[in-house]
Design a protein around this motif. Structure first.
Motif, PDB file in Angstrom:
ATOM      1  N   ASP A 249       0.850  -1.192   0.000  1.00 52.28           N
ATOM      2  CA  ASP A 249       0.000   0.000   0.000  1.00 52.28           C
ATOM      3  C   ASP A 249       0.885   1.241   0.000  1.00 52.28           C
ATOM      4  N   ALA A 250       0.267   2.393   0.230  1.00 50.20           N
ATOM      5  CA  ALA A 250       0.998   3.658   0.163  1.00 50.20           C
ATOM      6  C   ALA A 250       2.068   3.756   1.243  1.00 50.20           C
ATOM      7  N   GLU A 251       1.853   3.065   2.369  1.00 51.45           N
ATOM      8  CA  GLU A 251       2.798   3.184   3.476  1.00 51.45           C
ATOM      9  C   GLU A 251       3.975   2.228   3.353  1.00 51.45           C
ATOM     10  N   GLY A 252       3.848   1.177   2.569  1.00 50.57           N
ATOM     11  CA  GLY A 252       4.950   0.229   2.443  1.00 50.57           C
ATOM     12  C   GLY A 252       4.474  -1.137   2.002  1.00 50.57           C
ATOM     13  N   GLN A 253       5.294  -2.130   2.271  1.00 51.06           N
ATOM     14  CA  GLN A 253       4.978  -3.507   1.900  1.00 51.06           C
ATOM     15  C   GLN A 253       5.331  -4.416   3.070  1.00 51.06           C
ATOM     16  N   TYR A 254       4.475  -5.400   3.315  1.00 50.43           N
ATOM     17  CA  TYR A 254       4.744  -6.294   4.433  1.00 50.43           C
ATOM     18  C   TYR A 254       4.169  -7.675   4.160  1.00 50.43           C
ATOM     19  N   PHE A 255       4.713  -8.658   4.882  1.00 56.58           N
ATOM     20  CA  PHE A 255       4.250 -10.048   4.833  1.00 56.58           C
ATOM     21  C   PHE A 255       3.540 -10.370   6.140  1.00 56.58           C
ATOM     22  N   THR A 256       2.465 -11.132   6.031  1.00 51.75           N
ATOM     23  CA  THR A 256       1.768 -11.625   7.216  1.00 51.75           C
ATOM     24  C   THR A 256       1.116 -12.949   6.866  1.00 51.75           C
ATOM     25  N   TYR A 257       0.584 -13.620   7.857  1.00 50.38           N
ATOM     26  CA  TYR A 257      -0.185 -14.842   7.585  1.00 50.38           C
ATOM     27  C   TYR A 257      -1.425 -14.851   8.457  1.00 50.38           C
ATOM     28  N   SER A 258      -2.432 -15.563   7.995  1.00 46.11           N
ATOM     29  CA  SER A 258      -3.707 -15.639   8.709  1.00 46.11           C
ATOM     30  C   SER A 258      -4.124 -17.087   8.856  1.00 46.11           C
ATOM     31  N   LEU A 259      -5.101 -17.324   9.732  1.00 47.00           N
ATOM     32  CA  LEU A 259      -5.620 -18.659   9.993  1.00 47.00           C
ATOM     33  C   LEU A 259      -7.064 -18.751   9.560  1.00 47.00           C
ATOM     34  N   ASP A 260      -7.520 -19.997   9.306  1.00 45.17           N
ATOM     35  CA  ASP A 260      -8.944 -20.218   9.064  1.00 45.17           C
ATOM     36  C   ASP A 260      -9.731 -19.796  10.292  1.00 45.17           C
ATOM     37  N   THR A 261     -10.955 -19.351  10.057  1.00 43.16           N
ATOM     38  CA  THR A 261     -11.783 -18.941  11.192  1.00 43.16           C
ATOM     39  C   THR A 261     -12.132 -20.114  12.095  1.00 43.16           C
ATOM     40  N   GLU A 262     -12.240 -21.320  11.506  1.00 40.88           N
ATOM     41  CA  GLU A 262     -12.515 -22.513  12.293  1.00 40.88           C
ATOM     42  C   GLU A 262     -11.217 -23.283  12.496  1.00 40.88           C
ATOM     43  N   PHE A 263     -10.848 -23.484  13.766  1.00 45.82           N
ATOM     44  CA  PHE A 263      -9.612 -24.190  14.067  1.00 45.82           C
ATOM     45  C   PHE A 263      -9.854 -25.690  14.087  1.00 45.82           C
ATOM     46  N   ASP A 264      -8.958 -26.435  13.418  1.00 43.16           N
ATOM     47  CA  ASP A 264      -9.069 -27.889  13.397  1.00 43.16           C
ATOM     48  C   ASP A 264      -8.520 -28.526  14.662  1.00 43.16           C
ATOM     49  N   SER A 265      -7.630 -27.840  15.358  1.00 41.59           N
ATOM     50  CA  SER A 265      -7.006 -28.422  16.541  1.00 41.59           C
ATOM     51  C   SER A 265      -6.516 -27.311  17.448  1.00 41.59           C
ATOM     52  N   LEU A 266      -6.175 -27.677  18.687  1.00 42.90           N
ATOM     53  CA  LEU A 266      -5.623 -26.712  19.622  1.00 42.90           C
ATOM     54  C   LEU A 266      -4.274 -26.197  19.150  1.00 42.90           C
ATOM     55  N   ASP A 267      -3.500 -27.062  18.480  1.00 44.58           N
ATOM     56  CA  ASP A 267      -2.194 -26.645  17.978  1.00 44.58           C
ATOM     57  C   ASP A 267      -2.339 -25.515  16.971  1.00 44.58           C
ATOM     58  N   GLN A 268      -3.364 -25.616  16.091  1.00 38.10           N
ATOM     59  CA  GLN A 268      -3.578 -24.552  15.113  1.00 38.10           C
ATOM     60  C   GLN A 268      -4.075 -23.288  15.800  1.00 38.10           C
ATOM     61  N   GLU A 269      -4.901 -23.440  16.822  1.00 39.56           N
ATOM     62  CA  GLU A 269      -5.400 -22.279  17.544  1.00 39.56           C
ATOM     63  C   GLU A 269      -4.273 -21.531  18.242  1.00 39.56           C
ATOM     64  N   ARG A 270      -3.212 -22.265  18.606  1.00 40.18           N
ATOM     65  CA  ARG A 270      -2.063 -21.638  19.275  1.00 40.18           C
ATOM     66  C   ARG A 270      -0.926 -21.386  18.283  1.00 40.18           C
ATOM     67  N   SER A 271      -1.256 -21.168  17.020  1.00 44.16           N
ATOM     68  CA  SER A 271      -0.232 -20.996  15.992  1.00 44.16           C
ATOM     69  C   SER A 271       0.643 -19.787  16.275  1.00 44.16           C
ATOM     70  N   ALA A 272       1.956 -19.958  16.098  1.00 44.75           N
ATOM     71  CA  ALA A 272       2.920 -18.875  16.257  1.00 44.75           C
ATOM     72  C   ALA A 272       4.213 -19.279  15.571  1.00 44.75           C
ATOM     73  N   TRP A 273       4.675 -18.462  14.632  1.00 42.81           N
ATOM     74  CA  TRP A 273       5.956 -18.726  13.965  1.00 42.81           C
ATOM     75  C   TRP A 273       7.072 -18.207  14.860  1.00 42.81           C
ATOM     76  N   GLN A 274       7.875 -19.095  15.368  1.00 45.81           N
ATOM     77  CA  GLN A 274       8.963 -18.696  16.265  1.00 45.81           C
ATOM     78  C   GLN A 274      10.303 -18.924  15.584  1.00 45.81           C
ATOM     79  N   LEU A 275      11.140 -17.876  15.571  1.00 44.00           N
ATOM     80  CA  LEU A 275      12.496 -17.980  15.042  1.00 44.00           C
ATOM     81  C   LEU A 275      13.381 -18.531  16.154  1.00 44.00           C
ATOM     82  N   LYS A 276      13.799 -19.801  16.013  1.00 42.86           N
ATOM     83  CA  LYS A 276      14.536 -20.483  17.059  1.00 42.86           C
ATOM     84  C   LYS A 276      15.971 -19.963  17.168  1.00 42.86           C
ATOM     85  N   TYR A 277      16.563 -20.177  18.330  1.00 46.82           N
ATOM     86  CA  TYR A 277      17.903 -19.637  18.583  1.00 46.82           C
ATOM     87  C   TYR A 277      18.965 -20.286  17.711  1.00 46.82           C
ATOM     88  N   TRP A 278      18.712 -21.483  17.146  1.00 47.01           N
ATOM     89  CA  TRP A 278      19.699 -22.121  16.274  1.00 47.01           C
ATOM     90  C   TRP A 278      19.408 -21.896  14.786  1.00 47.01           C
TER      91      TRP A 278
END
Length: 708
Positions: A249-278
């Motif tokens: 858009d006019a302010e810039g460019q960015y990447f994001t991700y979204s989830l389905d409105t209906e979660f198939d599992s608790l793991d998906q509901e707790r989704s988080a991309w974590q950059l690991k220390y290694w």
């Protein structure tokens, strides 16, 4: 005497006492001006998805050293998604609390800070504010209107990410504010301080990039599409229920991700991309990237980048393996003793830095964190040997051991250059030899093709002697155009197909004057080239006999080679002989006539056609062509053929005509698997006549009595 940092002034003590009485309850999601959140209190989002509070990471040995203000999924304190003071830890024995003061300043106060608070948001724009933890995991400081409603957002934790990308968070650049959204990994598993890796979005190349200390380490692959929605990156594992979005858009460019409105599992509901220390990105236990470690070799199928390698690492595809055991070196007494290793105690380096330091040191054979996973490193260098113990090590610290080759033993690499030169020479000579063979074959086929092209004006008559140039034959064959044959066979349709031969399919067609033809279309992978095609033309053109199928002409255009025969409306003998309903049409007299006609055609081939050398009894070929079961043993196994070979095949055919049984499909309960073996067994036992009566009777032939 207690240190200055541990002294508690009366003002702090009074605030803590008041906060215990007037602070927010455990179920509150909002911190209002004047509220105080102590180390035993929490903010919980409206739907109780996220919790904000103070926590202490557990070290390798199970103890807790420092405290931090963070956000995590409720009831999952190990899944920390945001930290306020990652690079300014609070001693675990300190008194600590979070407050939003009367000026709208959000800050952490602690006795461990020596009276100097850690400011999260400085305020100053308005005097009436509140801090709310949303169900997205975003902590937002907002302006409160005079009527008590929530106004504009002043600050939010999504604009100051740590190592985790939640659904709806951004990675990229805001041109208007200059803000660059990126992730920075932890230093180690028990240390949230800024680590070696960053995850960034590159607007120009439209890709995610991980850097290690500023050097490109991994990328998601180029995304050149102008589409707003990107379904999948080259080097990212597709994850169910997640959509990857690139917004411009006019302010810039960015990447994001979204989830389905209906979660198939608790793991998906707790989704988080974590950059690991290694280095890698993980969503819970799922590896988002198609790699775990990169070594700078540049592996295209995983997204790893290429960077300059130390000389000792160029030749081997070395890696580190995590193992339990000890390093030893030879002592003065000639016996192995424990190798203590070399320490690097800098608090700003973590396991990823230890890996890189060991990798770039040609004498280094292994490393570990100073205390297993914390900051600092321990290296083993020189003449040391690793002794694995299958988990029974006296030390609880796991080692990362270099595999495949000893980088310190550089003298052993002298053989590499001669081997490479020899391999290149062998490859060159082999390629040259293959090229010569190929050229000779191509030249031979080209000469044959040129000769044929001289003779192949479509729709003309061609004498067989023109093909062979011996002046002996006078049988004309017609050269048909490809368009003519394609029209005759309805463009080689499936309905026109009669069957499949050893060299390709056969089609039924009709010429413009109405004459029916059979077209043998040689397959490109049949192995029959121009030489074989020419030989078949010469052979069949010379054969003129009432019991042999007549060749009418040929067609060749480019890679297409076809033979045009007269059409046999009654089909082949096997379609009557082995059909229970049609075999009644072949009485004994007809079968005898068929056998006699075949014998006459075979006699013609052997005696009068002149296509075989009369003075040669046997010949040999390296190419066996025909149907197994009808070939003589010496031809099928050794390639030796003669007139006796044809007699053998004739005998098999005669047995089939008499018995009504197919040689290859014959089965007998006494163990014989073909008709030839069965007949031979009867001959040896002198029971041929009796059993042939039984065989023919089984076929319901009405002429059985003629065998008596």
């Amino acid at each position: 005497m207690a240190s200055k940092e541990r002294l508690l002034n009366p003002t702090l003590l009074l605030i803590i006492i008041i906060s215990s009485l007037w602070g927010p309850s455990a179920a509150s999601e909002t911190l209002k001006q004047g509220d105080v959140l102590n180390s035993s209190q929490y903010l919980v989002s409206g739907k109780q998805r996220f919790t904000l509070g103070f926590f202490s990471p557990t070290s390798y040995y199970g103890d807790k050293k420092n405290s931090y203000l963070g956000i995590w999924y409720t009831n999952y304190t190990e899944n920390i998604v945001w930290i306020a003071n990652r690079n300014r830890p609070i001693s675990d024995d300190s008194i600590v609390f979070l407050t939003l003061d009367h000026l709208g300043k959000l800050m952490i106060n602690s006795s461990g800070f020596g009276g100097d608070p850690f400011v999260i948001y400085s305020g100053g724009e308005t005097e009436n504010t509140s801090a709310t933890l949303l169900d997205t995991g975003n902590l937002v400081v907002s302006e409160v209107n005079s009527n008590g409603s929530i106004g504009r957002s002043l600050w939010e934790s999504f604009d100051d990410p740590t190592d985790t990308l939640l659904p709806g968070m951004k990675l990229g650049l805001n041109h208007k504010t200059g803000r660059n959204w990126s992730l920075i990994s932890w230093l180690a598993e028990d240390d949230p301080a800024s680590g070696a890796f960053t995850l960034e979005w590159e607007p120009k190349t439209r890709r995610l990039v991980i850097k290690r200390r500023g050097v490109p380490y991994w990328s998601s692959g180029l995304q050149l599409s102008s589409s707003k929605n990107v379904s999948l990156f080259d080097y990212i594992h597709p994850t169910k229920g997640q959509d990857y979005i690139i917004n411009t858009d006019a302010e810039g460019q960015y990447f994001t991700y979204s989830l389905d409105t209906e979660f198939d599992s608790l793991d998906q509901e707790r989704s988080a991309w974590q950059l690991k220390y290694w280095g890698p990105i993980m969503d819970g236990s799922i590896l988002i990237m198609k790699m775990n470690f990169c070594y700078g070799y540049g592996m295209d199928d995983e997204g790893c980048e290429t960077w300059n390698q130390p000389e000792c690492r160029l030749m081997g595809r070395q890696t580190f393996e995590q193992k339990s055991g000890i390093f030893t070196r030879m002592g003065p007494d000639g016996l192995p003793q424990l190798a203590a290793g070399v320490f690097d105690n800098r608090p700003t380096i973590g396991p990823a830095d230890c890996r890189d330091l060991c990798w770039n040191n040609c004498d280094c054979l292994g490393y570990s964190g100073k205390e297993g996973i914390g900051s600092g490193c321990q290296f083993w260098e020189g003449n040391v040997t690793f002794n694995p113990d299958d988990g029974r090590s006296r030390s609880r610290i796991l080692k990362y051991v270099l595999t495949k080759e000893d980088p310190s033993n550089k003298g052993n690499k002298k053989w590499i250059v001669p081997v490479i030169v020899t391999a290149i020479l062998v490859l060159f000579l082999g390629t040259f030899s293959l090229w010569r063979i190929y050229r000779q074959r191509v030249d031979a086929e080209r000469r044959e093709e040129e000769h044929l092209l001289e003779l192949t004006t479509p729709d003309r008559l061609l004498d067989a002697y023109e093909l062979e140039k011996d002046g002996n034959a006078r049988h004309n064959i017609k050269v048909f155009s490809f368009a003519c044959i394609a029209t005759a066979t309805n463009n080689f349709s499936a309905e026109s197909k009669l069957g499949e031969g050893g060299f390709g399919p056969v089609y039924k067609g009709a010429l413009p004057e109405g004459r029916e033809i059979a077209v043998k279309r040689l397959s490109r992978n049949s192995g029959q080239g121009l030489v074989e095609f020419k030989n078949e033309l010469i052979l069949i053109a010379k054969l003129q006999h009432m019991n042999l199928v007549k060749l009418l002409g040929c067609c060749f255009q480019g890679e297409e080679k076809m033979l045009i025969y007269e059409f046999m409306p009654n089909k082949s003998l096997d379609s009557f002989l082995f059909d229970p309903t049609k075999s009644y049409l072949l009485d004994w007299k007809i079968r005898v006539n068929i056998i006699e006609g075949i014998a006459q055609g075979l006699l013609y081939l052997h005696k009068y056609s002149r296509i075989f050398k009369r003075d040669g009894l046997e010949a040999n070929t390296n190419r066996i062509v025909g149907t197994y079961g009808y070939m003589s043993p010496e031809y099928a196994m050794e390639g030796i053929f003669s007139e006796r070979s044809d007699v053998f095949s004739f005998g098999v055919l005669m047995l089939e005509i008499v018995s009504g049984r197919k040689n290859s499909n014959f089965y007998n309960v006494n163990g014989q698997l073909n008709l030839i073996g069965y007949a031979w067994d009867l001959w040896q036992r002198g029971a041929l006549k009796d059993d042939l009566w039984t065989t023919v009777s089984f076929c319901y032939c009405p002429f059985v009595k003629l065998l008596e």
